[in-house]
Every structure is written in C-alpha cells, then in structure tokens.
Design a protein around this motif. Structure first.
Motif, PDB file in Angstrom:
ATOM      1  N   ARG A 144       0.850  -1.193   0.000  1.00 25.30           N
ATOM      2  CA  ARG A 144       0.000   0.000   0.000  1.00 25.30           C
ATOM      3  C   ARG A 144       0.888   1.247   0.000  1.00 25.30           C
ATOM      4  O   ARG A 144       1.104   1.868   1.040  1.00 25.30           O
ATOM      5  N   PRO A 145       1.400   1.642  -1.162  1.00 27.44           N
ATOM      6  CA  PRO A 145       2.310   2.779  -1.228  1.00 27.44           C
ATOM      7  C   PRO A 145       1.721   4.068  -0.678  1.00 27.44           C
ATOM      8  O   PRO A 145       2.431   4.898  -0.126  1.00 27.44           O
ATOM      9  N   ASP A 190       6.562  10.360   3.333  1.00 20.96           N
ATOM     10  CA  ASP A 190       7.564  10.750   2.351  1.00 20.96           C
ATOM     11  C   ASP A 190       8.924  10.118   2.634  1.00 20.96           C
ATOM     12  O   ASP A 190       9.622   9.693   1.714  1.00 20.96           O
ATOM     13  N   GLU A 191       9.307  10.030   3.898  1.00 26.65           N
ATOM     14  CA  GLU A 191      10.605   9.464   4.250  1.00 26.65           C
ATOM     15  C   GLU A 191      10.670   7.972   3.899  1.00 26.65           C
ATOM     16  O   GLU A 191      11.641   7.503   3.309  1.00 26.65           O
ATOM     17  N   ALA A 192       9.634   7.216   4.224  1.00 24.66           N
ATOM     18  CA  ALA A 192       9.603   5.785   3.929  1.00 24.66           C
ATOM     19  C   ALA A 192       9.565   5.544   2.419  1.00 24.66           C
ATOM     20  O   ALA A 192      10.232   4.640   1.911  1.00 24.66           O
ATOM     21  N   LEU A 246      12.473   4.091  -2.714  1.00 23.39           N
ATOM     22  CA  LEU A 246      12.885   4.470  -4.064  1.00 23.39           C
ATOM     23  C   LEU A 246      14.390   4.567  -4.249  1.00 23.39           C
ATOM     24  O   LEU A 246      14.913   4.212  -5.300  1.00 23.39           O
ATOM     25  N   TYR A 247      15.103   5.067  -3.226  1.00 25.42           N
ATOM     26  CA  TYR A 247      16.497   5.442  -3.437  1.00 25.42           C
ATOM     27  C   TYR A 247      17.540   4.693  -2.611  1.00 25.42           C
ATOM     28  O   TYR A 247      18.709   4.678  -2.982  1.00 25.42           O
ATOM     29  N   VAL A 248      17.179   4.087  -1.524  1.00 25.63           N
ATOM     30  CA  VAL A 248      18.170   3.435  -0.670  1.00 25.63           C
ATOM     31  C   VAL A 248      18.266   1.961  -1.049  1.00 25.63           C
ATOM     32  O   VAL A 248      17.279   1.240  -1.033  1.00 25.63           O
ATOM     33  N   ARG A 249      19.474   1.531  -1.401  1.00 25.45           N
ATOM     34  CA  ARG A 249      19.711   0.150  -1.811  1.00 25.45           C
ATOM     35  C   ARG A 249      20.910  -0.405  -1.057  1.00 25.45           C
ATOM     36  O   ARG A 249      21.790   0.328  -0.614  1.00 25.45           O
TER      37      ARG A 249
END
Length: 89
Positions: free
Chosen positions: A30-31, A36-38, A43-46
């Motif tokens: 459930r996006p 916003d932080e989650a 999206l960006y942390v890998r």
C-alpha cells in the motif's frame, strides 16, 4: 570484453546490456500509506554489498527483456543469470 549470458539470447558482449539495480525488491503493498521518508527510502536506498550480489539487468540492444544476475562486485564476474520470477541459483 566482458560477456554476459542473457537467459533468453545467450552470451552477448557487455555493451548490449544496462544495469537495472538491486534485484528481488518487493514494492510496498500500500504505497499510499507510506510517508515521504519511507517512500524515499524505498525508491532510493539500496544495499551496496561487497562481493556476490543479486542484480537486475536489461538486454537493451537485444531482446529488451529484464533478467536477474548474480555478480561479484569485487571481480565483476557473473556467477549466474536467470529469468525474472525464477529463484536465485
């Protein structure tokens, strides 16, 4: 030249491929429930491990399909490639 084995087309030169990031990421169920932080973390942390890692690749100048690969980031050697949806070897 590095050769990469596309599970659909066979071994091809590296210039035909594009790296697609970390493999086996599941989208949030459930996006809209994420703040916003989650959402930014998703999206960006890998992961950026040293050694063997599962990655997503695309055979851009061939069949155009995405596939997964096990690659050693220290030697740039591919241990295995497999179709999306298949289990990691």
């Amino acid at each position: 030249m590095l050769l990469i084995r596309c599970p659909y087309c066979g071994e091809r030169p590296e210039v035909e491929f594009s790296w697609g990031g970390q493999a086996h990421l599941a989208r949030p169920a459930r996006p809209s429930d994420l703040d916003d932080e989650a959402w930014g973390r998703f999206l960006y942390v890998r992961d950026n491990p040293r050694g063997r890692t599962a990655e997503r690749w695309r055979h851009v100048r061939g069949c155009g399909r995405f596939f997964n690969a096990i690659r050693d980031t220290t030697t740039d050697r591919f241990g295995a490639t497999y179709k999306v949806g298949e289990k990691s070897p």
